[in-house]
Every structure is written in C-alpha cells, then in structure tokens.
Enzyme design. Structure first.
Site, short mmCIF file in Angstrom:
data_model
loop_
_atom_site.label_atom_id
_atom_site.label_comp_id
_atom_site.label_asym_id
_atom_site.label_seq_id
_atom_site.Cartn_x
_atom_site.Cartn_y
_atom_site.Cartn_z
N GLU A 259 0.84 -1.45 -0.20
CA GLU A 259 0.06 -0.03 0.08
C GLU A 259 0.83 1.28 0.08
O GLU A 259 0.50 2.33 0.26
CB GLU A 259 -1.07 -0.01 1.35
N CYS B 71 -3.19 -3.90 4.59
CA CYS B 71 -2.20 -4.97 4.91
C CYS B 71 -2.70 -6.48 4.78
O CYS B 71 -1.72 -7.37 4.95
CB CYS B 71 -2.33 -4.76 6.56
N THR C 220 2.80 3.83 16.10
CA THR C 220 2.78 2.32 15.39
C THR C 220 3.20 2.76 13.92
O THR C 220 2.96 1.86 13.09
CB THR C 220 1.25 2.05 15.47
N HIS D 202 -1.58 -10.37 12.10
CA HIS D 202 -1.11 -9.16 11.84
C HIS D 202 -0.81 -8.25 12.93
O HIS D 202 -1.54 -8.05 13.63
CB HIS D 202 -2.26 -8.37 10.82
N ASN E 160 5.10 -1.27 12.48
CA ASN E 160 4.08 -1.89 11.39
C ASN E 160 4.76 -1.97 10.06
O ASN E 160 5.09 -0.97 9.79
CB ASN E 160 2.73 -1.14 11.53
N SER F 190 -7.18 -3.14 6.43
CA SER F 190 -8.18 -1.98 6.80
C SER F 190 -9.03 -1.90 5.74
O SER F 190 -8.34 -2.07 4.30
CB SER F 190 -7.59 -0.70 7.24
P1 HMG Z 1 -4.04 6.37 21.48
O1 HMG Z 1 -5.48 6.99 21.40
O2 HMG Z 1 -3.10 7.23 21.31
O3 HMG Z 1 -3.62 5.29 22.75
O4 HMG Z 1 -4.01 5.40 20.12
P2 HMG Z 1 -4.91 4.89 23.81
O5 HMG Z 1 -4.95 5.98 24.68
O6 HMG Z 1 -6.09 3.91 23.14
O7 HMG Z 1 -3.74 3.98 24.60
C1 HMG Z 1 -3.17 2.86 23.90
C2 HMG Z 1 -3.01 1.76 24.88
O8 HMG Z 1 -1.92 2.14 25.76
C3 HMG Z 1 -3.90 1.64 25.94
O9 HMG Z 1 -4.14 0.05 26.28
C4 HMG Z 1 -4.13 2.32 27.07
O10 HMG Z 1 -4.65 1.80 28.30
C5 HMG Z 1 -2.36 2.00 27.45
P3 HMG Z 1 -5.37 -0.68 25.87
O11 HMG Z 1 -6.50 -0.16 26.29
O12 HMG Z 1 -5.63 -0.55 24.59
O13 HMG Z 1 -4.90 -2.11 26.15
N1 HMG Z 1 -1.74 3.02 27.95
C6 HMG Z 1 -0.79 2.90 28.90
N2 HMG Z 1 -0.06 1.72 29.34
C7 HMG Z 1 0.80 1.67 30.12
N3 HMG Z 1 1.30 2.97 30.82
C8 HMG Z 1 0.74 3.97 30.37
C9 HMG Z 1 -0.52 4.25 29.42
N4 HMG Z 1 -1.09 5.12 28.79
C10 HMG Z 1 -1.84 4.54 28.03
N5 HMG Z 1 1.21 5.09 31.03
C11 HMG Z 1 -3.89 3.67 18.55
C12 HMG Z 1 -3.54 4.36 20.00
C13 HMG Z 1 -3.30 2.31 18.20
C14 HMG Z 1 -5.27 3.61 18.29
C15 HMG Z 1 -3.13 4.52 17.72
O14 HMG Z 1 -1.82 4.46 17.59
C16 HMG Z 1 -3.52 4.43 16.26
O15 HMG Z 1 -4.34 5.13 15.64
N6 HMG Z 1 -2.56 3.57 15.38
C17 HMG Z 1 -2.72 3.48 13.92
C18 HMG Z 1 -3.89 2.45 13.77
C19 HMG Z 1 -4.05 1.14 14.27
O16 HMG Z 1 -2.46 0.73 14.10
N7 HMG Z 1 -4.86 0.27 14.32
C20 HMG Z 1 -4.75 -0.95 14.40
C21 HMG Z 1 -5.94 -1.82 13.96
S1 HMG Z 1 -6.22 -1.45 12.11
C22 HMG Z 1 -5.05 -2.55 11.24
O17 HMG Z 1 -4.35 -3.47 12.04
C23 HMG Z 1 -4.80 -2.01 9.78
C24 HMG Z 1 -3.39 -1.24 9.74
O18 HMG Z 1 -2.37 -1.93 9.78
C25 HMG Z 1 -3.42 -0.51 8.21
C26 HMG Z 1 -3.72 -1.69 7.22
O19 HMG Z 1 -4.45 -2.48 7.19
O20 HMG Z 1 -3.33 -1.25 6.10
C27 HMG Z 1 -3.35 -0.11 10.74
#
Ligand code: HMG
Length: 388
Positions: A79, A111, A152, A233, A275, A308
C-alpha cells in the site's frame, strides 16, 4: 501435492527510532508506547529505501541461481506503491535478475494483500508444480509527526518463496475470508500519510477476528486446542493479543500459557521494526519460527490476516520436516544489530524529506545507506535504482 512456503526472509532499513526517546520528546509516559502499545523501536526508511527497494532487498538473501531460474511469477503486495500504473513487481523483477518469461504484478488491499498474493501463488504452483513464485509484502507505515498513530509506524518488507513440496511449511487449504466496506484506515491518492480512526480500527480488527474464528471453527470443526500457535497481523504488538484474548479461555491454563508464550515470540521482530503493513503477519511468523525451540514437524499454525477497509482471512499451515534449516535467523539478527538509532531531531528531519514531484533531477546521498539495492535519485519522473 503439498504447496507452501519454502523459505522466507525480511528486510528493514538501517535506521530506527527508540520508542522511549520518542515518548519523551512527545511528553508522553514511555510506558504507554512500550507497554500500552507494545513497541520498543520503530524502523525508519530513508529516501534511498522505498517499497520497491525494500522488497528487492528482502528477496536478495533468499534466492539461489536455481530458484531464480524457476521463478515465473513475482507478486508485489503493497500500500506504499510508487506508481498508480506500473507494478512495483516489474522493477523488482529487473533488480533481482528474474527470468524474462515471468509474470510481474502488484496486489493492493491495505495490510491484507500479501495473503491474497500467497493464494494466487499457491494456485499458480498447483498448475505449474516445477515453477516457483516469489511473493513480496513491502511497506512504509506513515501517520505523521506527533499524531496518535506515530508510535505505530515502521518500515520493512518480507519475501516468501512459494513452491511445491515446500521445506518450511505447507498450506492446509482451509482458508476463510470476509470483506466489509468500512472506513477505519485509508490513504487518499493525494496523501503521503494514512487517515485513521484509531480506536474504531482496533475494534474492527477484533470484530473481524471473531467473525473469522467462528467461521473457521464451524467450517473445519477444529478448536484452539488443535493449534500449536497463532500468528496475527501486528500493527503494534498489543493488537494481536487483544484478538487472542477473545478465544484464549477456550483452552486449559497450561495450553493458554503455551499459546501466550508463542504469541510473545511472534512479536519480537515487530517490537523492533513496527508496522510493516502487508508484511506484518509474515514478519510475526518468522519471529515465531526463529525464536522458538519447541515446535516440531507437524505443528499446526493459525494465521490471521487483516487489511483495513476491510478484508480479513484466517488459515492454517503445517510445519514440515527440516523447517528449522530453512530459517535466516542469524542474518536477521545481524541486520537488526547493525541498524543506526536516529535521534528524534534526525528522525523528524528525515521524515520531512520528500522526492520531487515536478520531474526535476534529484540525487540521493548514497553514503548514508549501505543496502545492496537502493534508490539513488530521480530523473524526468523516473526513479533511478541501483543494485550492487
Ligand atoms: P491512542 O489513542 O494514542 O492510545 O491510540 P490509547 O489511549 O488507546 O492507549 C493505547 C494503549 O496504551 C491503551 O491500552 C492504554 O490503556 C495504554 P489498551 O486499552 O488498548 O489495552 N496506556 C498505557 N499503558 C501503560 N502505561 C501508560 C499508558 N497510557 C496508556 N502510561 C492507537 C492508539 C493504536 C489507536 C493509535 O496509535 C493509532 O491510531 N494507530 C494506527 C491505527 C492502528 O494501528 N490500528 C490497528 C488496527 S487496524 C490495522 O491493523 C490495519 C493497519 O495495519 C493498516 C492496514 O491494514 O493497512 C493499521
């Protein structure tokens, strides 16, 4: 006739960012990145590495002259493609010196596309058992500086050789798949970075896994106890665990501990690379095979692919006799050990560097990158690649 992966390798560029340093620079608790997201480092691609060069570099170690002579299909899944029209596989075909009488094509669905590539390659080899197919998944994950997606990101490629009578693992022809038109993550044609609804994307990933697992177990009558390990993945290493958690209590505690241990082993490379989109599931598979010491011939592995948009697939593969001899563990360990850590200002500066889009001539400073295959510049809208 068994068909599957004969051997596989990965490439990640020579630079990485440390996640603790990144968290500190963004005034975020580092535990959020290292524990909450589950990433220690993130691979970074300089301008001299694009999806084409990374894909070709991933395949370099893998191919003997006999393999090259037998390859008549190369699939480039990405992609992060470099052209709306011409397939990245065509450049890779030249850079690797593959035979003229070969097909070279590009697959896209976020992905997921390398998984579709493996299925196409499997059908091709079934029809031509004396031929080999090269499937490459290569990507640069970019969300932007100081965005929630930043921790990520990552960069890298996997290369897999699909053959009859494979010496690593055989596909079991039990694939289930699904498609739903959703907007969890996408990248419009005009954008260098992905658009993502982060939390929604994580929910959809788990939803697709649950649906695939229910469909798979109903179709095959297998249960979690029939698997030695599952690979996922891995957009970040916490994500696959969220999916695994939805089914882990269906087995006893001893089996749960085994599956969790294998899961941790499958995340080791991703923890350091981040990733890599299309290659991510297969990087996890390599990580598992290259870090474990207890899997044996006949072990059944489950693989969950998610792209996605969204398309998902679950399928299984069985390890074959001598699979451990097919691994590139030392080369991969060495590659990771040789990388240079970028300071956050260095990373930010390199992140902002872009190639010209107006057709002007451009040279890339080659000294920075020792990779055998790299992008050295542009001329009249053409990318100029060199292969040592
Ligand atoms: P965010 O809003 O910054 O993070 O985004 P959060 O507030 O959800 O926190 C992440 C985790 O850290 C949570 O744990 C928190 O509790 C924890 P969870 O509830 O998920 O188990 N946390 C802590 N832990 C320890 N000490 C602390 C602390 N503070 C918080 N102090 C998000 C996170 C992954 C959403 C963001 O980084 C993002 O948007 N990433 C890109 C999208 C993504 O990777 N999505 C995955 C699914 S989609 C997919 O896999 C397809 C993809 O690869 C693309 C494709 O297919 O081409 C993305």
């Amino acid at each position: 006739m068994k068909i599957g992966i004969d051997k596989m390798s990965f490439y990640t560029p020579a630079f990485y960012v440390d996640m603790v340093e990144l968290a500190e620079a963004r005034e975020i608790d580092p535990n959020k990145f290292t524990i909450g997201i589950g990433q220690d480092q993130m691979g970074f691609a300089p301008l001299s590495q694009d999806a084409v060069t990374m894909g070709a570099n991933a395949a370099l170690n893998l191919l003997t002259p006999e393999d090259i002579a037998a390859i008549d299909l190369v699939i480039f899944a990405s992609e992060s493609g470099i052209d709306h029209s011409k397939a990245g596989a065509v450049y890779i075909h030249r850079l690797l010196g593959l035979p003229k009488h070969a097909r070279a094509i590009e697959f896209k669905e976020a992905c997921y596309a390398a998984t579709a590539g493996l299925s196409y390659a499997q059908n091709h080899v079934a029809a031509h058992p004396d031929k080999k197919a090269l499937v490459i998944g290569s990507d640069i994950a970019r969300y932007g500086l100081s965005t929630p997606g930043e921790p990520t990101q990552g960069a890298g490629a996997v290369a897999m050789l699909v053959t009859a009578n494979p010496r690593c693992l055989a596909f079991n022809n039990d694939n289930v798949y699904m498609t739903e038109d959703i907007m969890d993550f996408w990248r419009p044609l005009y954008s260098e970075t992905a658009v993502v609804q982060g939390k929604y994307s994580t929910e959809q990933y788990v939803h697709f896994f649950e649906e695939m697992w229910a469909t798979y177990t109903e179709k095959t009558r297998l249960s979690l106890a029939d698997f030695e390990a599952l690979c996922f993945h891995l957009p970040y290493t916490k994500m696959g665990k969220k999916a695994l958690d939805t089914i882990i209590t269906t087995v006893d505690e001893e089996k749960q501990a085994e599956l969790l241990n294998y899961y941790q082993l499958s995340t080791k490379y991703s923890r350091q690379i981040g990733n890599i989109y299309t290659g991510s599931l297969y990087l996890g598979l390599m990580s598992l095979l290259e870090h474990q010491t207890t899997l044996t011939e006949g072990s059944r592995l489950g693989l969950f692919s998610y792209g996605s948009g969204a398309v998902a697939e679950f399928f299984s593969a069985t390890l074959v006799e001598g699979f451990a001899n097919q691994l590139y563990t030392a080369a991969h360990t060495e590659q990771l050990a040789q990388r240079k850590r970028l300071s956050i200002p260095e990373y930010e500066e390199l992140f902002k560097a872009t190639l010209p889009t107006d057709g002007s001539d451009y040279s890339i400073d080659e000294k920075l990158d020792q990779a055998p295959i790299k992008l050295v510049g542009m001329k009249e809208h053409m990318r100029l690649y060199t292969a040592k």
